[in-house]
Enzyme design. Structure first.
Site, PDB file in Angstrom:
ATOM      1  N   ASP A  44      40.776  -0.910  -8.833  1.00 19.55           N
ATOM      2  CA  ASP A  44      40.344   0.282  -8.107  1.00 19.55           C
ATOM      3  C   ASP A  44      40.790   1.487  -8.922  1.00 19.55           C
ATOM      4  OD1 ASP A  44      39.696   2.174  -5.866  1.00 19.55           O
ATOM      5  OD2 ASP A  44      39.571   0.308  -4.727  1.00 19.55           O
ATOM      6  N   ASP A  66      38.855   1.729 -14.253  1.00 17.98           N
ATOM      7  CA  ASP A  66      37.522   2.304 -14.057  1.00 17.98           C
ATOM      8  C   ASP A  66      36.523   1.363 -14.717  1.00 17.98           C
ATOM      9  OD1 ASP A  66      35.129   3.705 -14.301  1.00 17.98           O
ATOM     10  OD2 ASP A  66      36.057   5.560 -14.972  1.00 17.98           O
ATOM     11  N   VAL A  67      35.578   0.831 -13.934  1.00 18.59           N
ATOM     12  CA  VAL A  67      34.660  -0.177 -14.470  1.00 18.59           C
ATOM     13  C   VAL A  67      33.747   0.365 -15.556  1.00 18.59           C
ATOM     14  CG1 VAL A  67      34.683  -1.572 -12.359  1.00 18.59           C
ATOM     15  CG2 VAL A  67      32.931   0.213 -12.648  1.00 18.59           C
ATOM     16  N   ASN A  93      31.531  -4.977  -7.078  1.00 17.19           N
ATOM     17  CA  ASN A  93      31.375  -4.113  -5.915  1.00 17.19           C
ATOM     18  C   ASN A  93      31.440  -2.626  -6.245  1.00 17.19           C
ATOM     19  OD1 ASN A  93      31.650  -3.332  -2.946  1.00 17.19           O
ATOM     20  ND2 ASN A  93      33.640  -2.676  -3.757  1.00 17.19           N
ATOM     21  N   TYR A 159      21.138   7.035  -8.015  1.00 13.55           N
ATOM     22  CA  TYR A 159      21.644   5.881  -7.265  1.00 13.55           C
ATOM     23  C   TYR A 159      20.585   4.796  -7.139  1.00 13.55           C
ATOM     24  CZ  TYR A 159      23.792   3.277  -3.402  1.00 13.55           C
ATOM     25  OH  TYR A 159      24.333   2.288  -2.608  1.00 13.55           O
ATOM     26  N   LYS A 163      20.613   0.954  -8.659  1.00 17.67           N
ATOM     27  CA  LYS A 163      20.577  -0.214  -7.783  1.00 17.67           C
ATOM     28  C   LYS A 163      19.346  -1.085  -8.042  1.00 17.67           C
ATOM     29  CE  LYS A 163      24.471   0.540  -5.732  1.00 17.67           C
ATOM     30  NZ  LYS A 163      25.627  -0.351  -5.981  1.00 17.67           N
TER      31      LYS A 163
END
Length: 263
Positions: A44, A66-67, A93, A159, A163
């Site tokens: 996270d 941080d992904v 996620n 966004y 997605k």
């Protein structure tokens, strides 16, 4: 043939990484996996959320990462190998809501940041996770997309684009990794109760100049069941997919949304 109780059980000590797993939907997923007996590691970006997670789950792994950062992902997976000793499942996620605005108003920096976290972050995590899951003899990758991954979403183009990309990533990897006994699926939450959705509705209401309650009702009227879903609904679907019951489910985009009809 599996007995019913075996079908819906997850393997003892299943090793799972949940990104953004210390808050929101990710925390619900992590909590349920731990309750079901899995060994869980989370990452996270919030120290306070990570501290709360560590307090509640002292035997689980937790990393601030941080992904979207390649360096952070290198460090994260080094820690995952240390705490879990391998990996059986990855839950991608992590994501952000991104900006609300017309295409001419959205800055290139906000566009890039949304795609970096919501899409490239899933690539980076899967890039590092797949060798570990292959070494385990197979497993599962679960990518969080959104109802926005099957509808156009006016004024939230970064966004929605990210997605939709997650769906393409999921279906491609299901074909690529199936021969290695790795199942890859996407979960598409809809209107999920919580502060992120409150912020999204509030931003749209302000943009249109209408009261929050009116904007919220507009969202609910586009859901067949006329209600929001909860983070726990998404978590239950994750546990189903990593259980024996999900052993032949791959390449699917599974809506957990009360049947969103439009966005």
């Amino acid at each position: 043939m599996l007995h019913l109780t075996e079908t819906f059980a997850i393997a003892p000590q299943l090793r799972v990484l949940v990104t953004a797993g210390a808050s929101g939907i990710g925390r619900a997923i992590s909590d349920l996996l731990v309750a079901c007996g899995a060994k869980v590691h989370v990452c996270d970006v919030s120290d306070s959320f990570l501290d709360d997670f560590r307090k509640d789950h002292p035997s689980a792994g937790a990393t601030r990462a941080d992904v979207s950062s390649e360096a952070d992902m290198e460090r994260l997976f080094a820690e995952v190998r240390g705490t879990l000793g391998g990996l059986d499942a990855l839950v991608n996620n992590a994501g952000i809501a991104g900006p609300t605005g017309g295409i001419e108003e959205i800055s290139p920096a906000d566009w890039r940041r949304t795609l970096d976290i919501c899409l490239t972050g899933q690539f980076l995590c899967t890039h590092h996770a797949v060798p570990l899951i292959k070494a385990a003899g197979g497993g599962a990758v679960i990518n969080l997309s959104s109802a926005a991954g099957r509808f156009g979403y006016a004024f939230r183009t970064p966004y929605a684009a990210a997605k939709w990309g997650v769906i393409g990533l999921t279906q491609s990897l299901a074909k690529e990794l199936g021969p290695d006994n790795i199942r890859v699926n996407a979960i598409l939450p809809g209107i999920v109760e919580g502060p992120r959705m409150t912020g999204v509705i509030d931003a749209r209401a302000k943009q249109l100049g209408v009261p929050y309650a009116e904007m919220e009702q507009t969202y609910l009227d586009r859901i067949s069941l006329r209600r929001m879903v909860k983070a726990d609904d998404v978590a239950a679907t994750v546990v189903f997919l990593v259980s024996a019951a999900g052993r032949n489910i791959s390449g699917q985009s599974i809506g957990v949304d009360g049947n969103v009809e439009a966005l």
